[in-house]
Design a protein around this motif. Structure first.
Motif, PDB file in Angstrom:
ATOM      1  N   UNK A   1       0.826  -1.217   0.000  1.00 10.10           N
ATOM      2  CA  UNK A   1       0.000   0.000   0.000  1.00 10.10           C
ATOM      3  C   UNK A   1       0.858   1.264   0.000  1.00 10.10           C
ATOM      4  N   UNK A   2       0.315   2.305  -0.608  1.00  6.27           N
ATOM      5  CA  UNK A   2       0.882   3.672  -0.525  1.00  6.27           C
ATOM      6  C   UNK A   2       2.360   3.695  -0.874  1.00  6.27           C
TER       7      UNK A   2
ATOM      8  N   UNK B   1       6.395   2.365  -9.134  1.00 12.70           N
ATOM      9  CA  UNK B   1       5.157   1.598  -8.961  1.00 12.70           C
ATOM     10  C   UNK B   1       5.253   0.185  -9.532  1.00 12.70           C
ATOM     11  N   UNK B   2       6.298  -0.090 -10.282  1.00 10.72           N
ATOM     12  CA  UNK B   2       6.542  -1.462 -10.748  1.00 10.72           C
ATOM     13  C   UNK B   2       6.508  -2.458  -9.599  1.00 10.72           C
ATOM     14  N   UNK B   3       6.969  -2.006  -8.435  1.00  9.56           N
ATOM     15  CA  UNK B   3       7.107  -2.912  -7.298  1.00  9.56           C
ATOM     16  C   UNK B   3       5.792  -3.203  -6.576  1.00  9.56           C
ATOM     17  N   UNK B   4       4.753  -2.438  -6.873  1.00 10.72           N
ATOM     18  CA  UNK B   4       3.492  -2.613  -6.141  1.00 10.72           C
ATOM     19  C   UNK B   4       2.985  -4.058  -6.199  1.00 10.72           C
ATOM     20  N   UNK B   5       2.969  -4.589  -7.414  1.00 12.61           N
ATOM     21  CA  UNK B   5       2.411  -5.927  -7.599  1.00 12.61           C
ATOM     22  C   UNK B   5       3.145  -6.949  -6.741  1.00 12.61           C
TER      23      UNK B   5
ATOM     24  N   UNK C   1       2.140  -6.436  -3.116  1.00 13.85           N
ATOM     25  CA  UNK C   1       0.732  -6.743  -2.887  1.00 13.85           C
ATOM     26  C   UNK C   1       0.502  -8.246  -2.778  1.00 13.85           C
ATOM     27  N   UNK C   2       1.313  -8.995  -3.501  1.00 12.77           N
ATOM     28  CA  UNK C   2       1.126 -10.439  -3.519  1.00 12.77           C
ATOM     29  C   UNK C   2       1.795 -11.150  -2.349  1.00 12.77           C
TER      30      UNK C   2
ATOM     31  N   UNK D   1       2.596 -11.079   5.898  1.00 12.92           N
ATOM     32  CA  UNK D   1       3.897 -10.971   6.558  1.00 12.92           C
ATOM     33  C   UNK D   1       4.538  -9.601   6.355  1.00 12.92           C
ATOM     34  N   UNK D   2       4.035  -8.843   5.402  1.00 17.13           N
ATOM     35  CA  UNK D   2       4.569  -7.503   5.173  1.00 17.13           C
ATOM     36  C   UNK D   2       3.748  -6.427   5.876  1.00 17.13           C
TER      37      UNK D   2
END
Lengths: 444, 444
Positions: A110-111, B89-93, B96-97, B101-102
């Motif tokens: 997120x964010x 934003x490449x790293x969002x996916x 998110x997956x 644990x994050x």
């Protein structure tokens, strides 16, 4: 309403107040809880400064490592009591007791972007925070939010610098003068001049400013350090006013009416006590000024922590929600409770000062608080203590009694004054008033 | 290992890669998910700048509001593709997956104080973050952490300014010169000069600097914008070097050895992709320099968001923990996966550039990565694209094709170059390479 909001009603408050007094001679609540515990003043390697960076004061958390509960309860005068900074740890207990409704959770994905809302001039402002800021101001009635731009900052210190950048012309022949009436917040001169900017320059006490050139006047109300409510001082026509409203909240002062100025600064640190979150906000009438402040924020830190903004939104939401408690129709349990904590502390401090006979405190006029619906006098976050009699350096005098407080000269005033934080943890505060009450002119 | 770490093994990667390609002509993953969706370029009132504040580029999230899945899959050349900023934003996916644990959780009463660790010179640094920073550098082997002070900042931009403050004498006759070899990061001149400081001043391209006076040289390696690994340029003896290692991570460049310089800057934004968290850190050899940097941080923002630091600690912990995956003994699933994402993107971009025939890209020498244990060439976070032939203004040329990229002049170089972000979301990136591949000299 769950947890603290339902637990702490007015009827319960007397019971709690009694319990606090009992605690003074029995158990100490925060022992061993803080990371700052377990250190004596000599063991502390870090020097810290906060809003007075030139003062290399060794830090003391106000609790000696070796003292037992009994030793803590009976002050031996040896432990160092640090009320030099304005760390608002008084609020910890309140929030710790409030339970899960105040929890903030964020997932790993997120964010992540730099951006929060690209349709907003302040593109890094989280919409949820903006919403809760407006909601709280409307509830408390301390500031007009209509037709204002909200600019969020990493604390109001950063916003102060953004304001200087925004209000100073980029190509003026000489730096813009920045003034504030003494006694003024000790960080203003430092934050203004540390980079030797060609855009602006600290010009000292507003009362003695008489240049016929543009200037910025900082109006802190209630004022840090002396706690008085203020208006602008300079009579010139070329001034731009910046209102620092860090303490314009009902735990510190009667809310007389919604403030309606061009540029107003607020901060989470002193309103809810979340200093570590580093969130402040500006309400800005002029769009171009807001745009330049946003530009400063881009160049200085590329926006403001999303985590802090989202957690701040949660905290403010809980504060506003707390008005729904049945015992406080239309009010706010958070502000009721924190107001009573401050009232109790001021009562204790005034009693101690009276008993000592060697100090004095400011007297504030009473005012009607439209929010809490009753009359009271300012009960500031800092006490502006004066050493009466022949003591010229009050900071040194208190240091001789192992009390660290900030002397008047840092605020552009006489060294007969010191600023004392009223927002420390219960234990530290209670030791402070106990020690002050036992001091007398014979010791000076 | 749970979730993504166990899901994404090397054997699965080919399947995923295929799936991504299929997605290009079927479903789009992020549609409607971002707050930036649903806007056309004309609707966006906010101007934003990030690391080039003088450029008033209207923002485009790279997705048109009216396009359906099918329209998105087949690029009509009309939607605006914004690769002007370096929003990762490449790293969002990926994050998110990764599941629970994050997650980061904080209670209402936690971390309220200004202070994190008063025994540390950097009193606002959360011990948990310091621990995870050291742990990650040791794991990756990209920086020496022994006998260093860690100073945390609100992103490395703030630390950059803290460094200038710390390295410039307070009472010098003239401001310290600040240089970097062109093409240099476009924000350096802006961040150096926006307050017209009397302490330091931007002095341009390090290659042409020949004053016999003290100077600060910024060494960005791999470099932003052109992606090359770098050493210092100026031959003078009175220079102080600052190494900006934002991109010295194994997804972008082979890790040749632990960097061992006096002053090294890192940032979460480009290492894990958490730009919104605004966390950077400096590894500082000299105690007095570190102390002055801390003083800057006090005056500028009174420390750094506790929430951001604690969440950053959690993120870094997950990255380091991910090495325990059975498929990657001794390595790191996070870096393996992000490295392969970058490799795939560079393969696609090079194929598109080749097909167009009108652009060129830098060629990088291969190097052995001690961390990933294999040889590869730099695959930077930005592509430094050159318009070949008669096109003199590559930024304007791409803008004519509804691609927003930052022109070479912002980086002190020729307008025949543009910098293109390689870190945008999959959909935007795939549209970019598709459009570039179909452009030809006939259109210019």
């Amino acid at each position: 309403m769950a947890n603290i909001w339902s637990v702490f009603s007015w009827r319960h408050f007397l019971v709690i107040s009694l319990a606090v007094n009992v605690a003074l001679i029995s158990k100490v609540v925060y022992e061993g809880e803080s990371s700052r515990g377990g250190q004596t003043i000599r063991q502390r390697g870090g020097t810290l400064i906060l809003d007075d960076v030139q003062k290399e004061a060794h830090f003391s958390a106000g609790s000696s490592s070796s003292s037992t509960d009994e030793e803590k309860a009976i002050d031996d005068g040896q432990r160092v009591i640090n009320v030099y900074q304005g760390d608002p740890t008084m609020y910890e207990r309140l929030w710790q007791q409030m339970g899960d409704k105040t929890s903030f959770v964020i997932q790993g994905g997120q964010s992540m972007s730099y951006f929060s809302d690209v349709s907003n001039l302040c593109w890094f402002l989280e919409p949820m925070l903006a919403k809760q800021i407006v909601r709280l101001h409307k509830l408390v009635g301390n500031a007009v939010t209509e037709n204002r731009h909200i600019v969020v900052g990493t604390g109001s210190s950063q916003l102060y610098q953004a304001v200087l950048y925004a209000l100073s012309p980029p190509d003026a022949a000489e730096p813009m003068s920045v003034v504030s009436a003494a006694p003024f917040y000790s960080s203003y001169p430092l934050m203004t001049d540390y980079l030797k900017s060609g855009l602006y320059k600290w010009a000292g006490d507003a009362c003695s400013f008489n240049k016929d050139s543009p200037y910025i006047e900082l109006v802190t109300s209630p004022n840090n350090p002396d706690g008085f409510s203020r208006n602008s001082t300079v009579k010139g026509s070329r001034g731009m006013l910046v209102h620092d409203f860090a303490y314009y909240w009902p735990q510190y002062t009667p809310i007389s009416s919604p403030a309606d100025h061009d540029l107003m600064l607020f901060t989470l640190s002193k309103s809810t006590g979340h200093a570590g979150t580093r969130i402040g906000w500006a309400l800005v009438k002029d769009q171009e000024v807001a745009r330049k402040m946003v530009k400063f924020m881009e160049l200085n830190t590329i926006g403001v922590s999303k985590e802090s903004q989202l957690r701040a939104a949660k905290i403010l939401e809980v504060v506003s929600d707390s008005r729904e408690d049945v015992d406080y129709p239309g009010k706010s349990v958070f502000f009721e409770f924190s107001h009573r904590m401050m009232a109790e502390r001021w009562r204790k401090l005034r009693a101690a000062v009276k008993q000592s006979g060697i100090f004095s405190l400011p007297d504030f006029p009473p005012g009607l608080c439209s929010f809490l619906g009753r009359v009271f006098t300012n009960q500031p976050a800092f006490a502006w203590v004066k050493c009466e009699g022949e003591t010229e350096d009050c900071e040194a005098f208190l240091r001789g009694h192992n009390i660290l407080a900030r002397g008047g000269k840092h605020f552009g005033d006489s060294p007969k004054y010191v600023r004392v934080s009223m927002l420390d943890r219960d234990e530290n505060f209670d030791h402070l008033v106990q020690r002050l009450s036992l001091m007398s002119s014979r010791q000076s």
